[in-house]
Design a protein around this motif. Sequence first.
Motif, PDB file in Angstrom:
ATOM      1  N   VAL A  83       7.502  -8.266  -0.497  1.00  0.00           N
ATOM      2  CA  VAL A  83       6.246  -7.728   0.044  1.00  0.00           C
ATOM      3  C   VAL A  83       6.406  -6.238   0.331  1.00  0.00           C
ATOM      4  CG1 VAL A  83       4.733  -7.756   2.070  1.00  0.00           C
ATOM      5  CG2 VAL A  83       5.393  -9.917   0.970  1.00  0.00           C
ATOM      6  N   GLN A  84       7.523  -5.872   0.946  1.00  0.00           N
ATOM      7  CA  GLN A  84       7.766  -4.467   1.280  1.00  0.00           C
ATOM      8  C   GLN A  84       7.839  -3.608   0.024  1.00  0.00           C
ATOM      9  OE1 GLN A  84      10.750  -3.758   4.249  1.00  0.00           O
ATOM     10  NE2 GLN A  84      11.119  -1.660   3.593  1.00  0.00           N
ATOM     11  N   THR A  85       8.470  -4.116  -1.029  1.00  0.00           N
ATOM     12  CA  THR A  85       8.592  -3.340  -2.263  1.00  0.00           C
ATOM     13  C   THR A  85       7.225  -3.026  -2.867  1.00  0.00           C
ATOM     14  OG1 THR A  85      10.774  -4.250  -2.772  1.00  0.00           O
ATOM     15  CG2 THR A  85       9.515  -3.370  -4.615  1.00  0.00           C
ATOM     16  N   ILE A  86       6.343  -4.018  -2.894  1.00  0.00           N
ATOM     17  CA  ILE A  86       5.003  -3.804  -3.439  1.00  0.00           C
ATOM     18  C   ILE A  86       4.245  -2.770  -2.606  1.00  0.00           C
ATOM     19  CG2 ILE A  86       2.739  -4.891  -3.775  1.00  0.00           C
ATOM     20  CD1 ILE A  86       4.234  -7.414  -4.661  1.00  0.00           C
ATOM     21  N   ILE A  87       4.337  -2.885  -1.287  1.00  0.00           N
ATOM     22  CA  ILE A  87       3.656  -1.926  -0.413  1.00  0.00           C
ATOM     23  C   ILE A  87       4.191  -0.519  -0.656  1.00  0.00           C
ATOM     24  CG2 ILE A  87       3.375  -1.214   2.000  1.00  0.00           C
ATOM     25  CD1 ILE A  87       3.322  -4.227   2.697  1.00  0.00           C
ATOM     26  N   GLU A  88       5.505  -0.383  -0.743  1.00  0.00           N
ATOM     27  CA  GLU A  88       6.098   0.938  -0.979  1.00  0.00           C
ATOM     28  C   GLU A  88       5.652   1.513  -2.324  1.00  0.00           C
ATOM     29  OE1 GLU A  88      10.267   0.548   1.551  1.00  0.00           O
ATOM     30  OE2 GLU A  88      10.193  -0.112  -0.540  1.00  0.00           O
ATOM     31  N   GLN A  89       5.625   0.687  -3.353  1.00  0.00           N
ATOM     32  CA  GLN A  89       5.194   1.176  -4.666  1.00  0.00           C
ATOM     33  C   GLN A  89       3.775   1.731  -4.625  1.00  0.00           C
ATOM     34  OE1 GLN A  89       5.733  -2.131  -7.338  1.00  0.00           O
ATOM     35  NE2 GLN A  89       7.858  -1.627  -7.779  1.00  0.00           N
ATOM     36  N   GLU A  90       2.869   1.014  -3.980  1.00  0.00           N
ATOM     37  CA  GLU A  90       1.482   1.457  -3.953  1.00  0.00           C
ATOM     38  C   GLU A  90       1.276   2.647  -3.018  1.00  0.00           C
ATOM     39  OE1 GLU A  90      -0.786   0.612  -6.046  1.00  0.00           O
ATOM     40  OE2 GLU A  90       0.485  -0.896  -6.999  1.00  0.00           O
TER      41      GLU A  90
ATOM     42  N   TYR B 239      -8.352   9.125   3.497  1.00  0.00           N
ATOM     43  CA  TYR B 239      -8.753   7.764   3.876  1.00  0.00           C
ATOM     44  C   TYR B 239      -9.091   6.958   2.624  1.00  0.00           C
ATOM     45  CZ  TYR B 239     -11.408   4.193   6.567  1.00  0.00           C
ATOM     46  OH  TYR B 239     -11.890   3.025   7.132  1.00  0.00           O
ATOM     47  N   ASN B 240      -9.825   7.575   1.705  1.00  0.00           N
ATOM     48  CA  ASN B 240     -10.216   6.879   0.477  1.00  0.00           C
ATOM     49  C   ASN B 240      -9.011   6.521  -0.387  1.00  0.00           C
ATOM     50  OD1 ASN B 240     -12.866   7.118   1.269  1.00  0.00           O
ATOM     51  ND2 ASN B 240     -13.343   8.823  -0.097  1.00  0.00           N
ATOM     52  N   LYS B 241      -8.000   7.379  -0.402  1.00  0.00           N
ATOM     53  CA  LYS B 241      -6.782   7.065  -1.145  1.00  0.00           C
ATOM     54  C   LYS B 241      -6.126   5.802  -0.587  1.00  0.00           C
ATOM     55  CE  LYS B 241      -5.455  11.718  -2.654  1.00  0.00           C
ATOM     56  NZ  LYS B 241      -4.393  12.759  -2.623  1.00  0.00           N
ATOM     57  N   MET B 242      -6.050   5.721   0.730  1.00  0.00           N
ATOM     58  CA  MET B 242      -5.454   4.530   1.337  1.00  0.00           C
ATOM     59  C   MET B 242      -6.329   3.303   1.105  1.00  0.00           C
ATOM     60  SD  MET B 242      -2.472   5.150   2.726  1.00  0.00           S
ATOM     61  CE  MET B 242      -2.231   6.006   1.161  1.00  0.00           C
ATOM     62  N   PHE B 243      -7.623   3.476   1.110  1.00  0.00           N
ATOM     63  CA  PHE B 243      -8.563   2.380   0.845  1.00  0.00           C
ATOM     64  C   PHE B 243      -8.271   1.779  -0.531  1.00  0.00           C
ATOM     65  CE2 PHE B 243     -12.472   0.291  -0.259  1.00  0.00           C
ATOM     66  CZ  PHE B 243     -13.125  -0.030   0.917  1.00  0.00           C
ATOM     67  N   VAL B 244      -8.169   2.631  -1.540  1.00  0.00           N
ATOM     68  CA  VAL B 244      -7.913   2.160  -2.900  1.00  0.00           C
ATOM     69  C   VAL B 244      -6.505   1.575  -3.010  1.00  0.00           C
ATOM     70  CG1 VAL B 244      -7.655   2.892  -5.311  1.00  0.00           C
ATOM     71  CG2 VAL B 244      -9.573   3.746  -3.930  1.00  0.00           C
ATOM     72  N   ALA B 245      -5.530   2.225  -2.371  1.00  0.00           N
ATOM     73  CA  ALA B 245      -4.165   1.703  -2.397  1.00  0.00           C
ATOM     74  C   ALA B 245      -4.089   0.316  -1.770  1.00  0.00           C
ATOM     75  CB  ALA B 245      -3.221   2.663  -1.667  1.00  0.00           C
ATOM     76  N   TYR B 246      -4.868   0.082  -0.717  1.00  0.00           N
ATOM     77  CA  TYR B 246      -4.867  -1.228  -0.072  1.00  0.00           C
ATOM     78  C   TYR B 246      -5.492  -2.288  -0.973  1.00  0.00           C
ATOM     79  CZ  TYR B 246      -3.198   0.221   4.551  1.00  0.00           C
ATOM     80  OH  TYR B 246      -2.423   0.644   5.592  1.00  0.00           O
ATOM     81  N   LEU B 247      -6.566  -1.933  -1.670  1.00  0.00           N
ATOM     82  CA  LEU B 247      -7.165  -2.885  -2.609  1.00  0.00           C
ATOM     83  C   LEU B 247      -6.127  -3.363  -3.619  1.00  0.00           C
ATOM     84  CD1 LEU B 247     -10.606  -1.156  -3.384  1.00  0.00           C
ATOM     85  CD2 LEU B 247     -10.246  -3.197  -1.977  1.00  0.00           C
ATOM     86  N   ARG B 248      -5.379  -2.409  -4.168  1.00  0.00           N
ATOM     87  CA  ARG B 248      -4.361  -2.752  -5.163  1.00  0.00           C
ATOM     88  C   ARG B 248      -3.202  -3.527  -4.540  1.00  0.00           C
ATOM     89  NH1 ARG B 248      -3.529  -1.937  -9.732  1.00  0.00           N
ATOM     90  NH2 ARG B 248      -1.296  -1.721  -9.392  1.00  0.00           N
ATOM     91  N   THR B 249      -2.789  -3.110  -3.363  1.00  0.00           N
ATOM     92  CA  THR B 249      -1.650  -3.750  -2.705  1.00  0.00           C
ATOM     93  C   THR B 249      -1.908  -5.232  -2.463  1.00  0.00           C
ATOM     94  OG1 THR B 249      -0.981  -1.689  -1.622  1.00  0.00           O
ATOM     95  CG2 THR B 249      -0.218  -3.751  -0.632  1.00  0.00           C
ATOM     96  N   PHE B 250      -3.043  -5.546  -1.868  1.00  0.00           N
ATOM     97  CA  PHE B 250      -3.305  -6.942  -1.523  1.00  0.00           C
ATOM     98  C   PHE B 250      -3.569  -7.790  -2.767  1.00  0.00           C
ATOM     99  CE2 PHE B 250      -4.562  -4.778   2.533  1.00  0.00           C
ATOM    100  CZ  PHE B 250      -3.444  -5.206   3.230  1.00  0.00           C
TER     101      PHE B 250
END
Length: 449
Positions: free
Chosen positions: A53-60, A174-185
Motif C-alpha cells: 500500500v505504501q509503495t503505491i501511495i509513494e509512486q503516485e 490541491y487539484n494535483k493531489m485530488f487527481v493523485a488520490y483518484l489514481r491511488t485508490f
Amino acid sequence: MRLSNYFLPTLKETPKEAEIVSHRLMLRAGMIKQQAAGSYSWLPFGYKVLRKVQTIIEQEQNRAGALELLMPTLQSADLWRESGRYDDYGKEMLRIKDRQDRDLLYGPTNEEMICDIFRASVKSYKDLPLNLYHIQWKFRDEIRPRFGTMRSREFLMKDAYNFDLDKEGAVASYNKMFVAYLRTFYRLGIPAIPMRAATGPIGGDLSHEFIVLADTGESEVFCHSDMLDKEIPSIDVDYDSDLSDIVADWTSHFAATEDVTSKEEFEKNVPSDKRILARGIEVGQLFYFGDKYSKPMGANVTNAQGKEIAVHMGSHGIGLTRIVPAIIEAHHDENGIVWPVPVAPFEVILINLRKGDDACDATCDDLYRQLKASNIDVLYDDRDVGAGAKFANADLIGIPYQIVIGPRGIKSGEAELKNRKTSERENIKISEIVLHTKNLIEPQRLDKV
C-alpha cells in the motif's frame, strides 16, 4: 517463501472483540495482533500488505511532484503554541515531558513542524510551488478505538503539505493531489468517491474526503449514482497541465458527507432514481487552509515586488492503516479475504496436496524454484497437513491464484489453477503453468496500472 518456515498464526475461530468483517479476517489471517486498546503489532503477512500500500501511495505522490521526507513522531509543544493549537487540540493529543521537563507531544499531525522546516530554508517565491510529504506513525488518544486498525489510536499516515504563493497556486496544488488520490485508490482496489467534507480542527474552507462505500462505514454519506461511473485519470496524466477540468468533472455531481449536508438538501438536488444514501469509510482527505499556519508561524517568502508575505498552504492525508481493512471490506467472501493482485502479500500460493510423496515433493520444489525465478511472489504450502486444511487456509488468507499439485495431476501432467476471486478452476500442463500464471499476474501488478 515456504509456509513451513513462515510466521502465519492463523485462527480457526473469530475473536469475540472483532465487530466487523475486516477486523475478524485480519485477526484470523494472522495479519495483526492487538497489544493494547487501539494499538496493534503488524505481523509479517499484514505488514507485507501495508508495505505494498505504501509503495503505491509513494509512486503516485512522486508522479504528482511531491517530495518525500521524514519527520519525527515526537514534536515540541512550543511549535504548537506558536500556531495556537496546543491548548485547543483536546485530550486526543498525548502530551509528555522529557527529562529536562520540556513539553513534548506525540504528533497527531504535522502542520506546525512542516512550517518550521519550510521557514528555515525557503525565502523566495522562486522556490515555489513546493509539496513535501512523509509517511509516519501518529497517535491520537481516541476515546473509543474500535474496528481494529480502522480506528486505532496509533496509525500510519501519509501527509503531504503544499506551499504556494497565492490561493490560485494553492488550488492548483490541491487539484494535483485530488487527481493523485483518484489514481491511488483505484490502484489499491478501492475506487473512492471524493465528497465535500468538513475541515474540522485542521481549518480552512475547502476540503474533500475520499470515501469507500461500505455498510461498516462510520459516517453517513450522500451521493449521485453517476459518481460510481466516472473515468479514472490514466497513468499518463500530465501533472504540469491544468487539472481543473478533471476536478470539475468529478465534483459536478452531488457528493457530500453528513457533516456538511443534510438529507433534505440531498433530496432537493438529486433525482430520486439517482440517490445513493449509504455509509462510508474515509480513507483520505484534502484540505486547503490558506495562511492559517504560515502566518502565525512566519512561514513567509519574498514576492516579485520584494514584499514578504505568508505562503498559502494545504495538507493532504491518507490513512494507510485504514486502507488495509477498507480493502478487505471491499474484497472478501464467506471463506475469507480476496486480495487484489497489487496489494496481495503473495501473488500465488503453491499447494502440495501430498507432502512426503516423492513425485509431489519433487514437482512442487521445481515449480517453486521456477516461480521465484520468474519474479512471482509465491508462498509454498509445504506443510504436512490435510488437503482440506490447506484449501481452507488458502481461501482464508486470500492469495489471488492457487496452484494445486497432487498425485492425480502428476500422472496426467497437469496442475490445477484456481482464481481466488472468481473461483474458476482450470487444468494447465505442469510444463506451462509458470508462464501461464505470469501472464495473468503481470498486467495487474502495482507498477503496470
